[in-house]
Write an enzyme that holds these catalytic residues in place. Structure first.
Site, PDB file in Angstrom:
ATOM      1  N   ASP A 105       0.841  -1.188   0.000  1.00  0.00           N
ATOM      2  CA  ASP A 105       0.000   0.000   0.000  1.00  0.00           C
ATOM      3  C   ASP A 105       0.883   1.248   0.000  1.00  0.00           C
ATOM      4  O   ASP A 105       1.631   1.493   0.950  1.00  0.00           O
ATOM      5  CB  ASP A 105      -0.916  -0.008   1.224  1.00  0.00           C
ATOM      6  CG  ASP A 105      -1.894   1.155   1.218  1.00  0.00           C
ATOM      7  OD1 ASP A 105      -1.546   2.188   1.823  1.00  0.00           O
ATOM      8  OD2 ASP A 105      -2.956   1.054   0.608  1.00  0.00           O
TER       9      ASP A 105
ATOM     10  N   THR B 126      -2.933   6.231  -4.455  1.00  0.00           N
ATOM     11  CA  THR B 126      -1.786   6.991  -3.941  1.00  0.00           C
ATOM     12  C   THR B 126      -0.500   6.661  -4.692  1.00  0.00           C
ATOM     13  O   THR B 126       0.266   7.557  -5.046  1.00  0.00           O
ATOM     14  CB  THR B 126      -1.582   6.708  -2.441  1.00  0.00           C
ATOM     15  OG1 THR B 126      -1.522   5.295  -2.232  1.00  0.00           O
ATOM     16  CG2 THR B 126      -2.711   7.269  -1.612  1.00  0.00           C
ATOM     17  N   THR B 127      -0.279   5.381  -4.961  1.00  0.00           N
ATOM     18  CA  THR B 127       0.944   4.981  -5.667  1.00  0.00           C
ATOM     19  C   THR B 127       0.951   5.540  -7.082  1.00  0.00           C
ATOM     20  O   THR B 127       1.970   6.061  -7.550  1.00  0.00           O
ATOM     21  CB  THR B 127       1.064   3.443  -5.699  1.00  0.00           C
ATOM     22  OG1 THR B 127       1.000   2.939  -4.366  1.00  0.00           O
ATOM     23  CG2 THR B 127       2.383   3.027  -6.318  1.00  0.00           C
TER      24      THR B 127
ATOM     25  N   ASP C 203      -9.478   1.204   1.709  1.00  0.00           N
ATOM     26  CA  ASP C 203      -9.444   1.708   0.332  1.00  0.00           C
ATOM     27  C   ASP C 203     -10.737   1.371  -0.400  1.00  0.00           C
ATOM     28  O   ASP C 203     -11.322   2.222  -1.082  1.00  0.00           O
ATOM     29  CB  ASP C 203      -8.253   1.107  -0.424  1.00  0.00           C
ATOM     30  CG  ASP C 203      -6.925   1.717   0.005  1.00  0.00           C
ATOM     31  OD1 ASP C 203      -6.949   2.727   0.740  1.00  0.00           O
ATOM     32  OD2 ASP C 203      -5.872   1.180  -0.382  1.00  0.00           O
TER      33      ASP C 203
END
Length: 542
Positions: free
Chosen positions: A65, A98-99, A391
């Site tokens: 994550d 986010t990544t 998420d």
């Protein structure tokens, strides 16, 4: 930073201050951003790799994550901190992606660096990136598909896509269904606030498929006294944020007792204080007392004699959730407690034995709070499960609010890139180079996903580009290696995740490109900054 006056250098800044200008400042900042992006790049996609993070006391976290990884890093470089802020903003607004946001920002700056070396001015790149960002958002909105709140099948597919690579793959469908159940259950009572309305609790030592939704709140606590009732129907709940015991004085003090009678009088007064404290709680009508601090043994004795259940040392977060769920007011002083401060629940009960028991607060009439009890074989499994659920719940909620989805599997990114390249050809001057670079950066996401899955990234992108001539929803099924219509396959993402990724990456990249002078005061014992070497430290508590 010396100037010159009469042939002598005049220092207007502390010589220990790190000062970089022009190309040097830009180069260092871009290197820092790329370093952060490269750390999380390999975690992209369902087949992304995991990171092991070990803190100073030896606790281990295994995760892919991006938000968790960046949160656990001890970052020194100021530009790297700006990139981490992108991930935080993405998490807050979209709940996922986010990544992708960090990797896109790093790739944008990498492409910008190449163009600057070729003589393109940073200001031209900024204009081009801003223009490309606006166009990309237009393309996404045209590309998006409307979805209704009642379309359960689509919502489950969204949750399943979000969980890919983060939770137990064998139970992904069951877990996605639970996420949708939770959101639908809360939405019946009004708008959904995932952070306030849904509580995630872990219970290691069981199978993942035993994860369940509880109607109400669960506390990892047990009754203060075994003589207290194990179950209370029609519970009237008092929430007290102060110890129910004799408190120590702030200063050291002594009490001199010269004979046995004085000792007896002292003990009698102390006993009377405990009794008055318990009596006031009982007279308020409360039959369940939940305390954030300790409940002393003598107070517990009086409470249990009156059939009152007591629960102590409940965390601040749980206290807030209980207040929200039951309607109880949090009371700071025991003797201020009144009947109007009490909350209500249909049932409060203890399940289990001794110190491994749990308290369940159920049937709260005026609340929509629920608890999801996450089960797994080990704590590492339930930790990852919690992050995956968080998420998935946020992305389902974003679809509830926006009502739009886009094809996943890299389809959205390839379509944006294709249309941006076509758009760039209509723009004159060097700005079209920036727009093309933006397209390449967006397209780097499916390339990285393919590479992390062990595939030839260049070959994958070429096939996707050709397929998009016929169908803009064609994407890569990383498990089978096939190129399929992602909407039909059920691999879809919320529109908000994609739009926020574009916004976040574009804004931070243009912000960094505008910097041509960096002045940084160094700590006395601090090494010279090297973004490649000093960018992170995994020995930070998380």
């Amino acid at each position: 930073m010396p100037g010159h006056y009469g042939g002598q250098p005049a220092y207007i800044m502390n010589p220990r201050t790190e000062h970089k200008q022009g190309r040097d400042a830009l180069s260092v900042n871009i290197a820092a951003a790329k370093a952060v992006a490269n750390i999380v790049r390999t975690t992209l996609g369902p087949k992304g790799m995991d990171k092991m993070m070990v803190n100073s006391i030896g606790d281990i976290v295994l995760t892919n994550d991006g938000a968790m990884i960046l949160k656990g890093m001890d970052i020194e470089h100021p530009t790297a901190k700006m990139i981490v802020e992108v991930a935080r903003t993405q998490e807050e607004i979209a709940g996922d992606g986010t990544t992708s946001a960090v990797v896109t920002a790093g790739t944008l700056l990498d492409k910008a660096s190449d163009l600057i070396e070729e003589g393109v001015h940073a200001r031209v790149l900024v204009r081009g990136f801003e223009n490309a960002s606006e166009k990309a958002l237009e393309i996404l909105n045209e590309f998006a598909i409307d979805v209704s709140e009642g379309n359960r099948e689509t919502l489950e597919k969204i949750a399943s896509t979000s969980m890919s690579g983060k939770a137990s793959e064998t139970n992904k469908e069951i877990l996605a269904s639970l996420c949708v159940d939770a959101i639908l259950q809360i939405s019946k009572k009004g708008s959904v606030n995932v952070d306030n309305d849904i509580i995630l609790r872990q219970e290691p030592g069981k199978s993942v498929d035993e994860t369940e939704i509880l109607d109400g709140i669960m506390l990892n606590k047990y009754r203060v006294h075994p003589g207290m009732p194990k179950t209370v129907k029609d519970a009237k709940i008092a929430i007290i944020d102060t110890p129910l015991e004799t408190q120590k004085t702030s200063n050291t003090s002594k009490l001199q007792i010269s004979n046995a009678d004085e000792m007896q009088n002292f003990l009698a007064r102390e006993e009377d204080d405990f009794k008055q404290m318990a009596d006031h709680v009982i007279k308020s009508g409360a039959n369940v007392v939940i305390c954030s601090k300790n409940i002393g043994d003598k107070v517990a004795h009086y409470l249990q004699k009156s059939g009152v259940m007591g629960i102590r040392r409940v965390s601040d977060d749980d206290i807030r959730n209980l207040s929200y769920a039951t309607g109880a007011k949090i009371v700071k002083k025991v003797f201020d407690l009144s009947e109007e401060d009490l909350g209500h629940a249909g049932e409060v009960g203890e399940e289990g034995e001794s110190t491994v028991a749990k308290i369940f607060i159920k049937k709260c009439e005026n609340t929509k709070v629920i608890t999801i009890l996450l089960r797994g074989s080990t704590e590492h499994v339930t930790d990852n499960l919690e992050r995956a659920f968080d998420d998935a719940l946020h992305v389902i909620n974003s679809v509830f609010e926006d009502g739009k989805i886009v094809a996943g599997g890299g389809a959205a990114e390839v379509e944006i890139a294709q249309r941006l390249r076509h758009y760039a050809s209509s723009i004159g001057g060097r700005e079209q180079l920036a727009i093309t670079a933006f397209a390449d950066a967006v397209e780097s996401i499916p390339m990285d996903i393919a590479e992390n899955g062990g595939m030839d990234a260049t070959s994958v992108i070429l096939k996707l580009r050709n397929a998009h001539v016929e169908n803009p929803n064609i994407g890569l099924d990383i498990y089978s290696g096939d190129y399929l219509d992602m909407v039909e396959k059920g691999i879809v993402d919320p529109l908000r995740v994609k739009t926020q990724t574009i916004r976040s990456a574009s804004e931070v990249a243009t912000m960094i490109l505008r910097i041509d002078d960096m002045m940084r005061a160094q700590k006395k014992d601090m090494m010279d900054v090297n973004p490649e070497h000093n960018i992170h430290n995994y020995n930070r508590p998380f």
